[in-house]
Design a protein around this motif. Sequence first.
Motif, PDB file in Angstrom:
ATOM      1  N   THR A 474      37.799  47.403  50.720  1.00  0.00           N
ATOM      2  CA  THR A 474      38.952  46.951  49.938  1.00  0.00           C
ATOM      3  C   THR A 474      39.747  48.149  49.438  1.00  0.00           C
ATOM      4  N   PRO A 475      40.976  47.928  49.014  1.00  0.00           N
ATOM      5  CA  PRO A 475      41.660  48.959  48.241  1.00  0.00           C
ATOM      6  C   PRO A 475      40.901  49.223  46.936  1.00  0.00           C
ATOM      7  N   GLU A 476      41.236  50.295  46.277  1.00  0.00           N
ATOM      8  CA  GLU A 476      40.613  50.620  44.997  1.00  0.00           C
ATOM      9  C   GLU A 476      40.893  49.502  43.997  1.00  0.00           C
ATOM     10  N   LEU A 477      39.836  49.057  43.319  1.00  0.00           N
ATOM     11  CA  LEU A 477      40.009  47.998  42.338  1.00  0.00           C
ATOM     12  C   LEU A 477      40.821  48.498  41.150  1.00  0.00           C
ATOM     13  N   THR A 478      41.793  47.703  40.714  1.00  0.00           N
ATOM     14  CA  THR A 478      42.609  48.091  39.555  1.00  0.00           C
ATOM     15  C   THR A 478      42.059  47.510  38.260  1.00  0.00           C
ATOM     16  N   THR A 479      41.164  46.513  38.360  1.00  0.00           N
ATOM     17  CA  THR A 479      40.460  45.969  37.198  1.00  0.00           C
ATOM     18  C   THR A 479      39.000  45.768  37.581  1.00  0.00           C
ATOM     19  N   ASP A 480      38.134  45.659  36.578  1.00  0.00           N
ATOM     20  CA  ASP A 480      36.735  45.343  36.843  1.00  0.00           C
ATOM     21  C   ASP A 480      36.641  43.994  37.550  1.00  0.00           C
ATOM     22  N   ASP A 550      28.085  32.785  66.534  1.00  0.00           N
ATOM     23  CA  ASP A 550      28.334  32.830  65.096  1.00  0.00           C
ATOM     24  C   ASP A 550      26.987  32.862  64.380  1.00  0.00           C
ATOM     25  N   VAL A 551      26.738  33.943  63.666  1.00  0.00           N
ATOM     26  CA  VAL A 551      25.486  34.107  62.923  1.00  0.00           C
ATOM     27  C   VAL A 551      25.826  34.029  61.437  1.00  0.00           C
ATOM     28  N   SER A 552      25.420  32.957  60.783  1.00  0.00           N
ATOM     29  CA  SER A 552      25.741  32.730  59.365  1.00  0.00           C
ATOM     30  C   SER A 552      24.475  32.819  58.526  1.00  0.00           C
ATOM     31  N   PHE A 553      24.550  33.536  57.426  1.00  0.00           N
ATOM     32  CA  PHE A 553      23.388  33.654  56.544  1.00  0.00           C
ATOM     33  C   PHE A 553      23.835  34.140  55.172  1.00  0.00           C
ATOM     34  N   ALA A 554      22.947  33.984  54.208  1.00  0.00           N
ATOM     35  CA  ALA A 554      23.210  34.428  52.841  1.00  0.00           C
ATOM     36  C   ALA A 554      22.709  35.850  52.650  1.00  0.00           C
ATOM     37  N   LEU A 555      23.447  36.628  51.857  1.00  0.00           N
ATOM     38  CA  LEU A 555      22.949  37.922  51.394  1.00  0.00           C
ATOM     39  C   LEU A 555      22.124  37.665  50.126  1.00  0.00           C
ATOM     40  N   GLN A 556      21.606  38.720  49.543  1.00  0.00           N
ATOM     41  CA  GLN A 556      20.797  38.543  48.351  1.00  0.00           C
ATOM     42  C   GLN A 556      21.667  38.209  47.136  1.00  0.00           C
ATOM     43  N   PRO A 557      21.167  37.340  46.244  1.00  0.00           N
ATOM     44  CA  PRO A 557      21.921  36.998  45.034  1.00  0.00           C
ATOM     45  C   PRO A 557      22.189  38.228  44.182  1.00  0.00           C
ATOM     46  N   ASP A 558      23.258  38.155  43.394  1.00  0.00           N
ATOM     47  CA  ASP A 558      23.633  39.297  42.566  1.00  0.00           C
ATOM     48  C   ASP A 558      24.411  38.813  41.354  1.00  0.00           C
ATOM     49  N   ASP A 559      24.463  39.633  40.350  1.00  0.00           N
ATOM     50  CA  ASP A 559      25.405  39.481  39.243  1.00  0.00           C
ATOM     51  C   ASP A 559      25.738  40.887  38.786  1.00  0.00           C
ATOM     52  N   GLN A 560      26.923  41.322  39.136  1.00  0.00           N
ATOM     53  CA  GLN A 560      27.281  42.724  38.946  1.00  0.00           C
ATOM     54  C   GLN A 560      28.774  42.841  38.663  1.00  0.00           C
ATOM     55  N   VAL A 561      29.100  43.756  37.784  1.00  0.00           N
ATOM     56  CA  VAL A 561      30.504  44.061  37.507  1.00  0.00           C
ATOM     57  C   VAL A 561      30.850  45.360  38.232  1.00  0.00           C
ATOM     58  N   ILE A 562      31.720  45.243  39.242  1.00  0.00           N
ATOM     59  CA  ILE A 562      32.167  46.429  39.969  1.00  0.00           C
ATOM     60  C   ILE A 562      33.330  47.030  39.190  1.00  0.00           C
ATOM     61  N   PRO A 563      33.204  48.280  38.745  1.00  0.00           N
ATOM     62  CA  PRO A 563      34.233  48.823  37.846  1.00  0.00           C
ATOM     63  C   PRO A 563      35.531  49.157  38.569  1.00  0.00           C
ATOM     64  N   ALA A 564      36.609  49.100  37.826  1.00  0.00           N
ATOM     65  CA  ALA A 564      37.906  49.544  38.340  1.00  0.00           C
ATOM     66  C   ALA A 564      37.777  50.977  38.836  1.00  0.00           C
ATOM     67  N   GLY A 565      38.482  51.286  39.921  1.00  0.00           N
ATOM     68  CA  GLY A 565      38.403  52.616  40.518  1.00  0.00           C
ATOM     69  C   GLY A 565      37.464  52.677  41.699  1.00  0.00           C
TER      70      GLY A 565
END
Length: 618
Positions: A474-480, A550-565
Motif C-alpha cells: 500500500t501507499p504509506e498510511l496517513t492515519t493509524d 483458485d486457492v482460498s484460505f484464512a490467514l491467522q487472526p489478528d488485532d493490531q493497529v498499524i501506525p501512520a507512516g
Amino acid sequence: MKSTHLICFLFLGVLCCHVGSSVADDGEPVGPVFKDGEAQVVEAFKDPAYWLRHDLWVETEFDTDGDGKPDRMHVSVTRPAQTETEGLKLPVVYVSSPYFAGVGVSGDEYFWSPRQELGATPPKREIAPPVKRTGTRPIISKSHTEDWVPRGYIVVHSSSPGTGLSQGCPTVGGDNESLAPKAVIDWLCGRGKGFSEPEGGQPVHATWSTGKVGMTGTSYNGTIPLAAATTGVDGLEAIIPVAPNTSYYHYYRSNGLVRHPGGYMGEDIDVLYEFIHSGLEANRDYCDCNVRDELMLKNLDRETGDYNDFWASRDYLNDLQPLKAAVLMAHAFNDWNVVPEHSVRIYEAVKEKGVPCQVFFHQGGHGGPPPMKLMNRWFTRYLHGVQNDVEKDPKSWIVRESDKRENPTSYVDYPHPDSQHVPVHMIAGSPGQGTLSMEAPSEQPLETLIDNFSFDGASLAKAESTQHRLIYVTPELTTDLHLSGTPKITVRMACDQPAANLSVWMVSLPWNDKKDAKITDNIITRGWADPQNQESIRKSAPLEPGRLYDVSFALQPDDQVIPAGQKIGLMIFSSDKEFTLHPKPGTKLTIDPNKTTLSLPVVGGKEALQTALMPSAE
C-alpha cells in the motif's frame, strides 16, 4: 493472626499430620475474603510452611497400557492447614500436565527432516532416547500455588497419562487425555476413587473440597483444561486455557499442508509423544508399539498433509457439545508456536453455544496468562459463587501495542464489532514491489515466482527485487489503521509441478530490525495452504501443470493497529523456510493478480481504509 503449628510427613503414602488450631485474633474461623468481587490474600493462608501437601492416585475408567486394570493418575494436593484443623472446605484450582516429571532431549536428529519432496515418503528419523523421569513425592509441581492458595483455594496437580508416576500411555490428544482430568474432578467432587498407592493402597477422599473446580495452564497444560471441559464433567465450573493447542492438525498442518510449529522445524505428533513419555518403563514397549507406531505413524501422513479421522479425533472443536464450564481464553497474536486461531476458533464456538466466555489477547509470543484481576474475577464468580457480575464485563481484552500485558484495553467483543471485511487488489510490479490497492486493476499480465526455501521470509520481505516472491504494498498510511479479525485470501495460481507449497505473509513496512515501542512486529499475520487441497483438506489431487486454480484460505487472526507512516505489504511465496517442508528449489508458481484478492478486517470498514490510504494534505 495466630500461627498454626504443623508437622506433616508421609508414611506408606498416607498423610499424617499434627496440626494446631488456627483462628483469627477475634476468635472467628478463618475463611476466604472477598473485596470488589475478587478473592483477597488471607494472612492465615499465606505461609507455605503451613500448607498441607500430599499425593495419591485416582482411578480412571480406561486402560491404555494393556495391563487389564484401570489406569491410575498421580495427583498431588496443596491446601491451607485450616482444611484439616477447622474442616474448612475450599474450591480447587487444578493443573494437569505431561511435563511435570521432565521431558525428553530435543534435537534435529530426532525430528523429521524438512528436506522432503512434496508427496514423497519422508526419510526416516532417529528415535529419541527415553525420558529420564524427574521429581519426587509428594509434590508433583508448585506452579500456581503462590497465586491461589493464599486467596482461599486448594491447588491440585496431576501428571497426564503415561507421564511421571501416572499409569497408561500418552496419546497426545487422545480420549484418555480428556478422561484422566475428568476422573480427578470426579474424585474431587466425591464421585471417584482415590488411593494412597498406584497399586492397592488405602482409600483417599477429598473431604476438603467444595466440589467446585477450575482449571488453568499454558500450552499443553492449557490444552488439558479444554479437554476436560469437553467431557461435560459436573463440578468443572470454569477454565482459563492459556495458548492452548485445540487441534493437533492445526498445530502440525495448515489447509492440507505439512506446516511445523514455529521454532520446531521437523516436529510432528510422534516426536511430541516421545518428548513427553516419562511414564513407567514397564509400559514403554507397549505404548511405543500401540500408540506411536500403530496409531500415530500409520495415520499422521507427512506425504500429503491431508486431514483424516486420526486428526479429527484430536480436534477439540469437534467435541464441544457437552462443554458447560465458563471459558476465559488467553492467547498472543504473535504466537507462531501455537498460532492464535487455536483460541479464536474455540472462543467463537463457545460463544455460539451461549456458554459464559471472555477472551484475552496480547501482542507477544507463546504463553502469557491474563492479568490476575481478570483470572481472579473469573474464579471468584464461578468457584466461590460470589456474584461479581463478571458476566457483564466486556468480552474482549486486548493489550495494545505499546502497553504492558497487565493493562489490556477492553472491547465489547472480538473481533471488534465495527470491523468489516474490505477487499483489496493486486497491481503487478514484480520482481520489485507491486501495489496493494482498493481499486480493482485493469487487465494485467500474469506474474511468476521461483520456489527456493534457502531465503527466509524476512529476507524476501525486505528485498527490493527478487524472483522468489511477489509482494504488493500500500501507499504509506496517513492515519493509524486498526485491523481486527481474520484476513482471508484467494490466490489464483498455476504451477509447473504437480505439487507446491503456498505461503502468504502480511507485513508492515519498512522493515524495522531494531523495533520500537510503536512497531512491535513487522509480521502482521501469516498463512499457508496446499494448492492440491483447494477443494477439500481431506483429499488432495495433483495439480495439472499450467492450469489456474483458485486457492482460498484464512490467514491467522489478528488485532493490531498499524501506525501512520507504515505500509502494509502482502507477500506471496512458496516454501516458508521457518514452517513448511523444503523441497528442491526451482518450482515455478504463476499468479494471476487480476483474480487474486485479499479481504482485510478493518475497524471502520471501507471508509477507514480509504482515509488511511488517502494522500497526505501536506
